[in-house]
Design an enzyme around this catalytic site. Structure first.
Site, short mmCIF file in Angstrom:
data_model
loop_
_atom_site.label_atom_id
_atom_site.label_comp_id
_atom_site.label_asym_id
_atom_site.label_seq_id
_atom_site.Cartn_x
_atom_site.Cartn_y
_atom_site.Cartn_z
N LYS A 1 44.26 -77.07 -116.91
CA LYS A 1 43.34 -77.66 -115.82
C LYS A 1 43.47 -77.17 -114.60
O LYS A 1 42.37 -76.81 -113.86
CB LYS A 1 43.49 -79.31 -115.74
N THR A 2 44.57 -76.71 -114.02
CA THR A 2 44.89 -76.16 -112.79
C THR A 2 44.40 -74.76 -112.66
O THR A 2 43.73 -74.32 -111.90
CB THR A 2 46.41 -76.25 -112.43
N ARG B 1 51.04 -73.88 -122.11
CA ARG B 1 52.18 -74.02 -121.36
C ARG B 1 53.50 -74.08 -122.26
O ARG B 1 54.39 -73.39 -121.67
CB ARG B 1 52.18 -75.13 -120.17
N ASP C 1 45.51 -83.21 -108.42
CA ASP C 1 46.14 -83.24 -109.83
C ASP C 1 46.59 -84.79 -110.01
O ASP C 1 46.76 -85.52 -109.18
CB ASP C 1 47.18 -82.09 -110.07
N THR D 1 45.59 -86.69 -116.61
CA THR D 1 45.97 -86.89 -118.12
C THR D 1 45.64 -88.10 -118.71
O THR D 1 45.84 -88.54 -120.09
CB THR D 1 47.59 -86.26 -118.19
P1 ADP Z 1 47.47 -78.23 -116.43
O1 ADP Z 1 46.94 -77.96 -115.10
O2 ADP Z 1 46.23 -78.65 -117.46
O3 ADP Z 1 48.72 -78.99 -116.56
P2 ADP Z 1 47.88 -75.35 -116.11
O4 ADP Z 1 46.63 -74.74 -115.63
O5 ADP Z 1 49.13 -75.33 -115.20
O6 ADP Z 1 47.77 -76.68 -116.96
O7 ADP Z 1 48.23 -74.35 -117.53
C1 ADP Z 1 49.76 -73.99 -117.71
C2 ADP Z 1 49.87 -72.68 -118.19
O8 ADP Z 1 49.46 -72.34 -119.32
C3 ADP Z 1 49.28 -71.59 -117.00
O9 ADP Z 1 50.41 -71.20 -115.95
C4 ADP Z 1 48.77 -70.62 -117.71
O10 ADP Z 1 49.78 -69.68 -117.89
C5 ADP Z 1 48.62 -71.05 -119.40
N1 ADP Z 1 47.20 -71.19 -119.60
C6 ADP Z 1 46.63 -72.28 -119.51
N2 ADP Z 1 45.38 -72.22 -120.37
C7 ADP Z 1 45.31 -71.17 -120.74
C8 ADP Z 1 44.21 -70.40 -121.11
N3 ADP Z 1 43.18 -71.02 -121.46
N4 ADP Z 1 44.48 -69.16 -121.73
C9 ADP Z 1 45.57 -68.50 -121.38
N5 ADP Z 1 46.52 -69.02 -120.57
C10 ADP Z 1 46.50 -70.30 -120.26
#
Ligand code: ADP
Length: 326
Positions: A59-60, A212, A104, A153
């Protein structure tokens, strides 16, 4: 000597910074790119967006891609960091033209702060009250065009007035094992770690369909290679790493196996209420509901029914394979 990326900088090094590097979530990506393109053509800020789904699904990363694509600055905050409505008002009034504000864990915003958001999202107005008692009066401040991107989430915990103010809502899904393997391949290359197909497959299977988690496993694998002076992550190395981390081939942690065993033995495969599981396992209900259960349901191990949680046959078979007496 070859320069290596330190552990702390790995997360930012692995974060995709172009659409092509963002693997999977094709529908979401396609829709987002269209929304961005249309906004650019109109010369407007991108509509407010909501992303929901499990932690670590990207998401981030998506929010950062939206900001990058529109050449807009990005500001990241979490819902729980806003203590008072005034904090959010101050933040909104300091936004730059076109800025992307990423909130977030938006379900943790307090209701007073949410009230500030509504007019800001709808008509770019900030309503604030100046003074106290009889001298108090309301003023309205115009805000610059901005894009709010909220992530959560817990979609169910987001108030419906807030939900209704987003121009588009996206549900991030668990990734397929093939997509996770692709993410691992890309990350391994960036970290200059060698891995063969079988080694990657073992790591991908234990990654809980979550980027992640995949990257975290890869980091530990990289440490293992360094310490053992090995060159390649193969099947044996990958399995050894899972063993050290006390996770099984499906990425289940000891506490999750304990919960499955509890439902299998103590509660005769259910149905059993979540409160009973919470009490018997000593785990927090929120952690069970938000972290463990979504993955266990995705695996088809647990089913939520009106009467409580029910253990599925797949879970029993898995526990047996893992030598549990169920
Ligand atoms: P969330 O905000 O949903 O908790 P993040 O955006 O922080 O998740 O993603 C976690 C990590 O996973 C990121 O640092 C990135 O390296 C990896 N990641 C997430 N989505 C992808 C994707 N679609 N392709 C490649 N790497 C990804």
């Amino acid at each position: 000597m070859k320069r290596e990326i330190g552990d702390k900088n790995i997360d930012s090094a692995l974060r995709p910074s172009r659409w092509e590097e963002y693997i999977g979530q094709e529908k979401t990506k396609g829709n987002l790119r269209m929304i961005i393109e249309a906004a650019k053509m109109r010369g407007e800020a991108v509509d407010h967006l909501l992303f929901y789904g499990q932690a670590g699904l990207g998401k981030t990363t998506l929010a950062a891609l939206v900001a990058k694509e529109t050449s807009a600055p990005l500001r990241i905050i979490t819902g729980s960091s806003i203590e008072k409505a005034g904090d959010l008002a101050a933040l909104l009034s300091s936004l730059e033209d076109g800025e992307v504000l990423f909130i977030d864990e938006a379900h943790r915003l307090n209701p007073a702060a949410e009230e500030v958001l509504y007019p800001a999202m709808e008509s770019r107005k900030l309503h604030i009250v100046i003074g106290k008692g009889t001298g108090a009066h309301a003023v309205s401040i115009d805000l610059p065009p901005f894009t709010l991107i909220a992530a959560t989430t817990r979609f169910d915990m987001l108030s419906s007035p807030l939900r209704s103010r987003f121009g588009a809502i996206f549900h991030l899904e668990f990734y397929t094992q093939g997509e996770i393997a692709e993410i691992l391949r890309r990350s391994a290359k960036l970290l200059s770690v060698k891995a063969d197909g079988e080694g990657l497959e073992v790591l991908a299977k234990a990654s809980r369909f979550t980027p992640r988690t995949a990257n975290r496993l890869l980091k530990r694998a990289r440490d293992y290679l360094a310490v053992k002076n090995l060159k390649v992550i193969d099947k044996e190395t990958a399995r050894a790493i899972l063993g050290i981390m006390e996770i099984d081939d499906l990425g289940l942690e000891p506490v999750e196996r304990k919960i499955l065993e509890l439902i299998a033995l103590k509660f005769k495969k259910g149905p059993v209420g979540i409160r009973t599981i919470t009490a018997a396992s000593g785990e927090e209900q929120a952690t069970i509901e938000e972290v463990y259960e979504p993955y266990l349901m995705k695996l088809g191990f647990i089913k939520r029914t009106p009467a409580g949680r029910v253990l599925e046959e797949e879970a029993v078979e898995h526990l047996r394979r893992e030598q549990w007496r169920v």
